[in-house]
Design a protein around this motif. Structure first.
Motif, mmCIF file in Angstrom:
data_model
loop_
_atom_site.group_PDB
_atom_site.id
_atom_site.type_symbol
_atom_site.label_atom_id
_atom_site.label_comp_id
_atom_site.label_asym_id
_atom_site.label_seq_id
_atom_site.Cartn_x
_atom_site.Cartn_y
_atom_site.Cartn_z
ATOM 1 N N ALA A 203 0.846 -1.207 0.002
ATOM 2 C CA ALA A 203 0.061 -0.046 0.149
ATOM 3 C C ALA A 203 1.061 1.291 -0.081
ATOM 4 N N THR A 204 0.209 2.213 -0.554
ATOM 5 C CA THR A 204 0.719 3.577 -0.540
ATOM 6 C C THR A 204 -0.168 4.581 -0.021
ATOM 7 N N VAL A 205 0.229 5.369 0.772
ATOM 8 C CA VAL A 205 -0.744 6.414 1.164
ATOM 9 C C VAL A 205 -0.576 8.058 0.577
ATOM 10 N N SER A 206 -1.679 8.371 0.029
ATOM 11 C CA SER A 206 -1.353 9.770 -1.015
ATOM 12 C C SER A 206 -2.320 10.893 -0.387
ATOM 13 N N ASP A 207 -1.969 11.965 -0.365
ATOM 14 C CA ASP A 207 -2.826 13.207 -0.355
ATOM 15 C C ASP A 207 -3.123 13.843 -1.522
ATOM 16 N N ASP A 208 -2.406 13.394 -2.426
ATOM 17 C CA ASP A 208 -2.462 14.207 -3.877
ATOM 18 C C ASP A 208 -3.725 14.181 -4.442
ATOM 19 N N PRO A 209 -4.291 15.509 -4.709
ATOM 20 C CA PRO A 209 -5.752 15.970 -5.035
ATOM 21 C C PRO A 209 -6.425 14.981 -6.227
ATOM 22 N N ARG A 210 -5.305 14.708 -7.024
ATOM 23 C CA ARG A 210 -6.127 13.711 -8.121
ATOM 24 C C ARG A 210 -6.312 12.235 -7.814
ATOM 25 N N ARG A 211 -5.230 11.910 -6.960
ATOM 26 C CA ARG A 211 -5.451 10.560 -6.435
ATOM 27 C C ARG A 211 -6.748 10.392 -5.282
ATOM 28 N N VAL A 212 -6.862 11.483 -4.536
ATOM 29 C CA VAL A 212 -8.010 11.230 -3.595
ATOM 30 C C VAL A 212 -9.281 11.466 -4.189
ATOM 31 N N ALA A 213 -9.361 12.454 -5.258
ATOM 32 C CA ALA A 213 -10.497 12.673 -6.076
ATOM 33 C C ALA A 213 -10.887 11.173 -7.001
ATOM 34 N N ARG A 214 -10.175 10.491 -7.321
ATOM 35 C CA ARG A 214 -10.256 9.407 -7.951
ATOM 36 C C ARG A 214 -11.007 8.367 -6.933
ATOM 37 N N GLY A 215 -10.308 8.268 -5.909
ATOM 38 C CA GLY A 215 -10.955 7.445 -4.602
ATOM 39 C C GLY A 215 -12.406 7.819 -4.252
ATOM 40 N N VAL A 216 -12.541 9.237 -4.170
ATOM 41 C CA VAL A 216 -13.878 9.546 -3.756
ATOM 42 C C VAL A 216 -14.830 9.201 -5.044
ATOM 43 N N ARG A 217 -14.535 9.430 -6.276
ATOM 44 C CA ARG A 217 -15.339 9.140 -7.205
ATOM 45 C C ARG A 217 -15.795 7.564 -7.348
#
Length: 153
Positions: free
Chosen positions: A83-97
């Motif tokens: 696992a990796t942990v990211s606060d990158d807005p694009r990656r977070v947005a993909r997770g939210v979607r």
């Protein structure tokens, strides 16, 4: 290359069921928590939305190995990987979607939200029944599908 799931796995992982995430504390003891997660078959990746200050995030920063487990009745699947942990807005947005698509609601939006991305390299599963509806034996419930190099991790 993404790891192939059992024939029934993709549909099962699309159901809006919760799962559990297992990580290891620094002392090596397991930390297991209930989570909602998503599966991205093209990337071979599972995602969990959370806060950066949680125990699971701290555990993954210390040891990136994780396992996600989902079960209903006798049917279950475990996705293991790094696992990796990211606060990158694009990656977070993909997770939210993806979360909203799977669960029909947006995830919580706490301060410090991050996405945990698990590159799945091992799948263990039990289909509960074969394609004809016949209940399978115990030996069929312990299948392990691994990507090349998974043993080295």
């Amino acid at each position: 290359m993404p790891l192939a799931l059992p024939y029934w796995g993709a549909a099962f992982l699309a159901d809006s069921l919760p799962g559990t995430l297992a990580t290891l504390r620094p002392d090596g003891t397991p930390h297991v928590v209930a989570v909602r997660f998503t599966w991205d078959p093209e990337a071979g990746q599972a995602r969990v939305m959370t806060r950066g200050s949680t125990r699971k995030v701290h555990n993954l920063l210390n040891n990136p190995r994780a396992a996600l487990f989902q079960m209903t009745g006798p049917r279950w699947i475990t996705l293991e990987g790094s696992a990796t942990v990211s606060d990158d807005p694009r990656r977070v947005a993909r997770g939210v979607r993806d979360y909203a698509r799977r669960y029909g609601v947006l995830p919580p939006s706490p301060p410090g939200r991050v996405v945990i991305e698990i590159e799945v390299d091992r799948v263990m599963a039990c289909p509960a029944s074969d394609r004809s509806g016949t209940v399978t034996g115990r030996s069929r419930c312990s299948s392990s599908l691994e990507s090349p190099g998974a043993q080295a991790k």
